[in-house]
Scaffold this active site. Structure first.
Site, short mmCIF file in Angstrom:
data_model
loop_
_atom_site.label_atom_id
_atom_site.label_comp_id
_atom_site.label_asym_id
_atom_site.label_seq_id
_atom_site.Cartn_x
_atom_site.Cartn_y
_atom_site.Cartn_z
N VAL A 153 8.93 -0.54 2.92
CA VAL A 153 7.68 -0.80 2.19
C VAL A 153 6.59 -1.06 3.21
CG1 VAL A 153 6.56 -2.22 0.43
CG2 VAL A 153 9.02 -1.80 0.31
N VAL A 154 5.40 -0.53 2.95
CA VAL A 154 4.26 -0.71 3.84
C VAL A 154 3.28 -1.67 3.18
CG1 VAL A 154 2.41 0.42 5.10
CG2 VAL A 154 4.57 1.62 4.74
N GLY A 157 11.48 5.79 1.25
CA GLY A 157 12.92 5.64 1.28
C GLY A 157 13.42 4.75 2.39
N PHE A 158 12.55 4.47 3.40
CA PHE A 158 12.99 3.67 4.54
C PHE A 158 12.39 2.27 4.54
CE2 PHE A 158 13.43 8.05 5.78
CZ PHE A 158 14.70 8.07 6.36
N ASP A 198 8.34 15.55 9.06
CA ASP A 198 7.97 15.12 7.71
C ASP A 198 6.47 15.23 7.51
OD1 ASP A 198 8.47 14.32 5.16
OD2 ASP A 198 8.64 12.19 5.60
N ILE A 210 0.82 -1.21 0.00
CA ILE A 210 0.00 0.00 0.00
C ILE A 210 0.85 1.26 0.00
CG2 ILE A 210 -1.97 -1.09 1.12
CD1 ILE A 210 -1.04 0.02 3.75
N GLY A 211 2.16 1.13 0.06
CA GLY A 211 3.01 2.31 0.03
C GLY A 211 4.48 1.94 0.04
N LYS A 212 5.28 2.82 -0.58
CA LYS A 212 6.72 2.65 -0.60
C LYS A 212 7.39 3.95 -0.25
CE LYS A 212 6.91 -1.03 -4.10
NZ LYS A 212 7.46 -1.43 -5.42
N LYS A 217 4.91 -2.10 8.33
CA LYS A 217 6.04 -1.45 7.69
C LYS A 217 7.24 -2.40 7.73
CE LYS A 217 8.61 2.90 7.75
NZ LYS A 217 8.78 4.21 8.41
#
Length: 1495
Positions: free
Chosen positions: A35-36, A32-33, A147, A28-30, A51
């Site tokens: 992948v979710v 820099g730290f 952030d 569901i998301g990527k 995560k």
């Protein structure tokens, strides 16, 4: 077959990657730290966000990643807030680490705006308010997120915002002066300036990022997103604040400016921003804070305004009459009647009966009301429609009740639709009566479907039920709606008295008007929050007693404090008048001003509590509550009227009155407690409950005590009220008689005087001298609120205006669509011309609607792409006009100007002009329309009209079109240049008479300049080659010659042509005005002002005959043309070769000659002249072009500009450019040097040399070349050039070139030069040539006489003591000065000069050429200078030349003139050289010289 597929699906789920008890289903998301993933619990079945972070293999990287990972986990563990994503657990493994968190269904706000579009400001307010709550909690916990952006703001299905991604977050406690966190963490476009500059971080950096996130939600991108990250970081640091997006409210603009303060120390915190009016507007828009209004009156008023707008639109814009066009709806059709609004006398009676029964038994009525409302809503649910699709796309929280209308209205609030006339909106607000309602109800039978509230869940019903029961006690016969408020969920439900009848199916429109989306589910209250609720109940109970001090309608406006017994009050007030004013007077003042508004629900809750606790007093309490509610309703009605009529000035007056002191004035400027406050102040009071805690501690008793205990504290309450409300330095007005008021005023004045005297007599104590600092958080919160008091928020008024603007826009769009449908090729020219003119005017007034030209449907009407039709019509008429020359068209028009009908040719011309005007109006700053025209091959169709065979007005519109193509879109510019032969088109547009139509020439020059400024697909060199092949330089040079060098004959003919053109345009204007009068058009076309386009010339078309304004404009474009030439002159050799054609250079030379004849040349002309001279200089630098420049006659005008000109300021710059050009042209070319001498270059050249300025360095090489290679030397003698050369011998930098030039001149004219050197007089070359024979015969006698005279008058001077003068000597020299100058070359200071070796060789040649000169030099100390140079010089080359000069002296008879001392020193130095020198040649020459001396 179904079982295998099901098993396969199950196997696929089981085969997914797992971690612990979770299955990783989808990504569901990527970031820099890591992948979710979307995770599913294997046993419990709930979803979560996991995560996945990879563990680095390198030890150093592994330790750093492990530290950051554990920091994120430790932060998530301790954070617990409704607006922060919840942390579940951490699952470590050998290769990865997994952080399990709460799963938010709808994803981030970034995905929402990418999927559904931008958010309106009203919805952004709701979301940002929740983000601020989360940030305030984080900052209170000492956490900095670092952030904040839309991608890290997750939104759940109920509209709650969750802060996520704490990967770069840090704690304030971890920061210190020894270990500041200056790491460059975050996302570039959202970074604060202090983070970019690595000056340390704080919680203020999150506030900056929040401001960037707001802009991201409103516009789709953060600030500076169009730049590269590095450039964006530079902009963030350099500029004062990021650009504020247009079209936002003033409150939001102020909010963003508070977020974007560069200094983080003065930047507002999250806690302060929570009190900003823009954030508080979420609660202002809640209907519970608005006064009840007559819904029927509001709807009628709104519909009447729409009718007026439609009628006004129809009267201003004449619509086309065509059967093919969809007719606009009539006012009765556009404002349909309302359904379920049949108000009759029977219904009124039922309402009255129901209301009377409601007052007798409130609890029963409330329960039936709730049931009836729910049943009515369910029954009518199928008939009702949703007001907007936004509710289905986005989860809207309950606090936003007007986002439905604002989703459409907010983007156009500050656009062209704000131009809707306000007088048309306000004329019909107060003109609604029952007859208008009857007219609407008797309309066409169309129905308005009113949306109902969405169905509530069971839990929500339970939370609302107690408030409904409490609200039933406030139902009276004078109100049409009752509002119940849930303080925990901010949910409002509205019921009508008529809906209490279970058999009635009537649905009130007020229900839909005030209906709200479902509320946000709240978490269970903590024990601390429960105690707070009990305190709130206690405070609300005290409000019953404060009602005694409320104002009645019959009271004076400023008498807001009503005491039941004035004498008792005076007795109670006397002992407390000496108290100082309270600190929170303003809040208490606002509280009393809004007492009636805030007490309605609190009284109901108080009565219900009394019913539950004390059954004996139930009836009394109900009666009291009914009486109180009736008074409350009357007060609420008056308050609602005052709120609608008040403005922000009264609120400011209340704020400023706190700081004013007027002891002797007895008027209305004293401190008053006005009930009529604005919505903003009332909202402020309703949100200051936490600030009232310290004040309510002195009021009343707890909720568990009986009424008897409350009654015993009435006196204390009154005294406390007086302490809190009445300051000792203010005059209080009571609502009693006038005598009592006077007594009170006198008493208060006496008390004030006594206090002032006592205060002056007593010294200040140390405690009073200390600075008082706010101690409680409530005091600071009040300070935050007061800092934003200057910002007003009038949501209701703006919403009404926005809705009417939307309706007005719909009418304009319909009108434009109807005109577009009439653009058909088969229509007559007159109809097409009229349609084009109307569309042009509409697009000029409403530029946002120009995109309709590239859309194929609007409002259900689908049609062909309009831009295609326009281009087709234009192409057909271009074909008709291409065979007819422009002079024929003009003649046809001239002969038919008095008739009522147009010829066919002219009608085609007029149609083409109007079509081009329509296109030009539609493409202004519209890249999409420009690119669409390019794709539809529109450029080639339009640019065909650029040739000279078409009319000047057509070509002028084509030039405007080309200019727009080159201004905004790079794509259209590339299509124009590469795909449509744009260079040839621009050159064709320049082929015109400047003084008859310089607008198209100006547009062409602007377009060419823009082409070289914008980034194109072709390189600049290729563009230069394209333009060079199309004779652009010739057209520009001819244009400049036409402007500056017009002859009288051509000027007269041009003037006549211009006068004919002007008459033609005036006649066209008259015909257009006649058409406009017939069609009742108010706006004039752009061709209605010909006087602004062309200058009025009386005698000549020369630029000198123009007025000052016209001259400045013409000169500005002349400078632009010179800039284009200057740009091409810096190109490669191919471009310079094309540019140096004779037909180009000759016009430039003519311009230079013409300008030189002007008596005065101002600064504007000088700048133009400098650019033209730079063009010639750049061309002269190419050796292949110099001959062409010489053939074109460039040298004479350049020499002219070397001379003095009294009319030119700062002529040195002109000399600089001209001298550079001459330097390159005359370099090593004897023929051009001869031309320069014939053009009298010597005089200005010598003048520049004598001025000893920086130009001397350029003038001297030219002079030396002229002396060395010139054949016509009579001009050199005429200007005394040799004297200047002798002066230059004393110049340390040029002595070598000067003596070399003299030596070269002596080889060509030895007799004349040596006579000059020996005599020192000025010799005329003509005289010397005619008497050369006699001079040669008498030369021995003259030489002997000159030598004797020199010996008798000369004095011996040592060469070592010779100093070079710095100033130039006189032009007439004595005989002994010339030898001294020549001997100065042998100065020991010159030995180390690089030119010393070069200078002594021509000196040796001069010595050998004349024995007389040698004798003069010996007499002046030549031997001593030689000895010094031989002793110091170490170079063998220069030493050999010095020994040669010594040999000339030793071997000549002039040696006898040398005295014995000089001879001995010469012998000694020669002997040393012969023995010690390193060079064998030097030794040998020195030995021979020693032998000669010994003889």
């Amino acid at each position: 077959m179904s079982q295998p597929s099901l098993l396969n699906q199950l196997n696929n789920i089981v085969d997914k990657e797992s971690c612990g008890d979770y299955l990783l289903i989808d990504i569901i998301g990527k970031g820099g730290f890591g992948v979710v993933y979307k995770g599913l619990h294997k046993t419990k079945g709930y979803f979560s966000a996991i995560k996945k972070i990879k563990i680095m293999k390198k030890k150093k990287l592994q330790s750093e990643s492990q530290i950051s990972l554990m920091a994120e986990i430790n932060l998530l563990k301790v954070l617990s807030h409704h607006n922060i994503v919840r942390y579940y657990e951490h699952i470590p493994s050998s290769s990865h680490s997994y952080i399990v968190m709460e799963f938010i269904e709808n994803g981030s706000l970034e995905k929402i705006i990418k999927r559904h579009g931008l958010l309106p400001e009203s919805l952004v307010t709701v979301y940002i308010a929740q983000v601020l709550n989360g940030l305030e909690y984080l900052h209170r916990q000492g956490v900095i997120h670092r952030d904040i952006k839309a991608a890290n703001l997750l939104i759940s299905t109920d509209g709650s915002i969750k802060l996520a991604d704490f990967g770069v977050a840090t704690k304030v406690s971890d920061l210190s002066s020894d270990n500041p966190d200056d790491t460059f963490a975050g996302t570039p476009y959202w970074m604060a300036p202090e983070v970019i500059q690595m000056q340390g971080i704080s919680t203020a950096c999150d506030v900056w990022s929040l401001g960037c996130t707001i802009i991201e939600l409103l516009t789709g991108t953060p600030p500076y997103f169009g730049l590269a990250p590095a450039a964006a970081l530079y902009k963030i640091v350099q500029e004062d604040h990021p650009p504020i997006p247009p079209g936002i409210s003033a409150a939001l603009k102020d909010f963003l400016l508070n977020c974007f303060k560069k200094d983080e120390n003065i930047r507002s915190s999250a806690k302060q921003l929570l009190h900003h009016p823009w954030v508080k507007s979420v609660q202002i828009r809640n209907p519970e804070t608005q006064a009840p209004k007559n819904a029927r009156q509001e709807i009628l008023s709104y519909n009447a305004q729409l009718q007026d707008i439609i009628q006004d639109n129809n009267s201003n814009i004449t619509r086309p009459r065509s059967s093919a066009v969809v007719q606009p709806p009539s006012p009765s059709q556009l404002v349909p009647p309302l359904t379920n609004m049949n108000i009759s006398s029977s219904n009124d009676n039922n309402n009255n009966n129901n209301n009377s029964s409601a007052t007798n038994n409130s609890p029963n009525i409330s329960s039936t009301t709730t049931k009836n409302n729910s049943s009515t809503t369910n029954n009518n649910n199928n008939k009702l429609t949703s007001p907007s699709l936004s509710s289905s796309l986005l989860p809207i929280p309950a606090t936003s009740t007007s986002t439905v209308n604002q989703n459409k209205a907010s983007p156009t609030l500050n656009s062209s639709w704000s131009a809707v006339p306000s007088n048309k909106i306000s004329q019909t607000v107060n003109s609604i009566d029952k007859s208008s309602l009857n007219k609407i109800n008797n309309g066409s039978g169309q129905h308005v479907q009113i949306a109902s509230p969405r169905k509530l869940s069971a839990g929500q019903k339970q939370s609302i039920q107690p408030n409904i029961i409490a609200a039933a006690a406030t139902t009276t016969t004078t109100t049409t709606t009752t509002t119940t408020t849930n303080a925990a969920t901010n949910t409002t439900t509205t019921t009508t008295p008529s809906s209490t009848n279970t058999g009635s199916n009537v649905t009130s429109p007020v229900v839909s008007a005030i209906s709200t989306p479902p509320p946000i589910p709240t978490t269970p209250l903590s024990p601390m929050m429960k105690s707070q609720e009990q305190l709130n109940q206690e405070k609300e109970k005290i409000n019953l007693h404060l009602r005694k001090f409320s104002e009645k309608e019959s009271d004076d406006e400023f008498d807001n404090i009503v005491l039941p017994n004035s004498t008792i009050c005076l007795q109670k007030l006397q002992p407390i008048l000496s108290h100082k004013p309270p600190i929170q007077l303003q809040r208490q003042q606002s509280f009393n001003a809004n007492n009636n508004i805030s007490n309605s629900n609190s009284n109901n809750n108080n009565n219900n509590n009394n019913n539950n606790n004390n059954n004996n007093n139930n009836n009394n309490n109900n009666n009291n509550s009914n009486n109180n509610n009736s008074s409350n309703n009357s007060n609420n009605n008056s308050n609602s009227n005052s709120i609608n009529s008040s403005n922000s000035h009264k609120l400011k007056l209340l704020k400023f009155n706190k700081f004013t002191e007027k002891d002797n004035e007895d008027d209305e400027t004293d401190l008053v407690f006005d009930q009529k406050v604005s919505d903003t102040s009332r909202f402020k009071v309703r949100n200051q409950k936490k600030d009232w805690d310290d004040e309510f501690d002195n009021f009343g008793s707890s909720g568990d005590e009986s009424e008897s205990s409350t009654a015993t504290t009435n006196a204390a309450i009154n005294s406390n009220i007086a302490k809190k409300i009445l300051p000792s330095n203010r005059i209080i007005r009571y609502s009693s008689s006038g005598q009592l008021k006077q007594q009170q005023q006198q008493l208060l004045l006496q008390q004030q005087q006594q206090q002032q005297q006592q205060h002056l007599q007593q010294p200040l104590s140390p405690s009073e001298m200390k600075l008082k600092v706010k101690e409680t958080s409530e005091e600071w919160d009040t300070e935050f609120e007061e800092s934003f008091d200057t910002i007003s928020w009038s949501e209701a008024d703006n919403q009404r205006t926005i809705n009417i603007q939307d309706k007005y826009r719909e009418q304009v769009v319909k009108t434009i669509v109807e005109f577009i449908l009439q653009l058909k090729p088969n229509q007559p020219n007159d109809v097409l011309i009229d349609t084009c003119q109307k569309l042009t005017d509409l697009f000029q007034t409403y530029p946002d609607e120009r995109k309709l030209l590239i859309s194929n449907g609007e409002g259900g009407v689908y049609f062909r792409l309009p831009i295609i039709t326009i281009l087709e019509i234009l192409e057909d008429n271009c074909c008709c006009n291409s065979d007819t020359p422009s002079d024929v068209i003009t003649t046809t028009y001239h002969h038919n100007n008095n008739s009522d009908t147009f010829s066919e040719d002219f009608s085609n011309v007029e149609l083409v002009i109007n079509l081009l005007k329509l296109l030009n109006q539609s493409i202004i700053k519209e890249k999409d329309i420009q690119e669409t025209i390019c794709l539809m091959n529109g450029i080639s169709i339009i640019t065909k009209l650029a040739t000279k065979q078409f009319d000047e007005l057509i070509r002028e519109e084509v030039s405007k079109f080309v200019l727009q193509l080159c201004s905004y879109s790079t794509y259209s510019l590339n299509m124009f240049i590469t795909g449509s032969r744009g260079c040839k088109v621009l050159v064709d547009l320049l082929d015109s008479d400047y003084f008859n139509g310089f607008t198209l020439i100006h547009n062409s020059l602007d377009a060419i300049s823009l082409i070289f400024k914008m980034n194109t697909a072709s390189p600049k060199t290729a563009l230069c080659h394209l333009f060079a092949k199309t004779a652009l330089m010739y057209r520009i040079s001819y244009l400049l010659n036409q402007i500056f060098n017009s002859s009288d004959k051509s000027a007269t003919s041009k003037s006549q042509q211009f006068q004919q053109k002007q008459i033609q345009q005036q006649q066209q204007l008259l015909l257009q005005q006649q058409q406009q009068q017939q069609q009742q058009q108010q706006l004039l076309p752009s061709s209605s002002s010909p006087n602004l386009k062309f200058p009025v010339l009386s005698k000549s078309s020369s630029v000198k005959n123009l007025s000052k304004d016209q001259f400045d404009k013409v000169l500005a474009y002349s400078v632009k043309a010179a800039d284009i030439l200057l740009f091409f002159s810096t190109g490669d050799s191919l471009v310079k070769e094309e540019m140096s054609q004779s037909n180009v250079i000759k016009y430039i030379v003519n311009v230079l000659d013409e300008i030189y004849t002007w008596k005065t040349i101002g600064n504007n002309i000088r700048s133009f002249l400098l650019k033209i001279l730079k063009v010639i200089k750049n061309l002269s630098m190419d050796p292949n072009v110099r001959s062409r420049l010489d053939d074109a006659g460039v040298i004479p005008p350049l020499i002219n500009y070397l001379k003095k000109h009294g009319g030119i300021d700062k002529i040195t710059e002109i000399h600089n450019q001209a001298l550079h050009s001459l330097y390159y042209l005359l370099l090593l070319d004897r023929s051009r040097q001869e031309k320069a001498l014939k053009s009298s270059i010597l005089e200005p050249l010598l003048t520049i040399i004598e001025e000893r300025g920086p130009l001397k360095e350029l003038a001297l090489p030219i002079l030396f070349d002229l002396v060395r290679s010139c054949n016509n030397r009579s001009l050199l003698w005429k200007c005394n050039t040799i004297d200047k050369l002798l002066d230059l011998i004393e110049d340390r930098n040029w002595f070598a070139d000067a003596i070399e030039s003299i030596s070269t001149w002596a080889t060509l004219e030895s007799k004349l030069v040596f006579e000059k050197l020996n005599s020192g007089g000025t010799i005329s070359p003509l005289t010397s040539t005619s008497t050369s024979t006699s001079t040669s015969k008498s030369s021995p006698s003259s030489s002997s006489s000159s030598s004797s005279s020199s010996l008798s008058t000369s004095t011996s001077t040592s060469s070592s003591s010779l100093q070079l003068p710095t100033s130039s000597s006189s032009t007439s020299f004595e005989n002994h000065n010339i030898p001294l100058r020549l001997i100065g070359i042998l100065n020991i200071n010159h030995i180390k000069h690089p030119s010393f070796q070069k200078s002594i060789i021509p000196l040796f040649n001069l010595i050998n050429g004349s024995q007389q000169l040698l004798k003069s030099l010996i007499n002046e100390g030549l031997v001593n200078s030689l000895v010094e140079c031989l002793r110091v010089d170490s170079s063998p080359v220069s030493k050999i030349t010095l020994l040669k000069i010594t040999a000339s002296i030793v071997q000549s008879p002039s040696l006898l003139l040398v005295d014995k001392e000089q001879t001995n020193s010469l012998y000694q130095i020669l002997n040393e050289i012969s023995k010690q020198d390193e060079s064998e040649i030097v030794k040998k020459i020195a030995e021979n010289l020693v032998l000669e001396l010994n003889k």
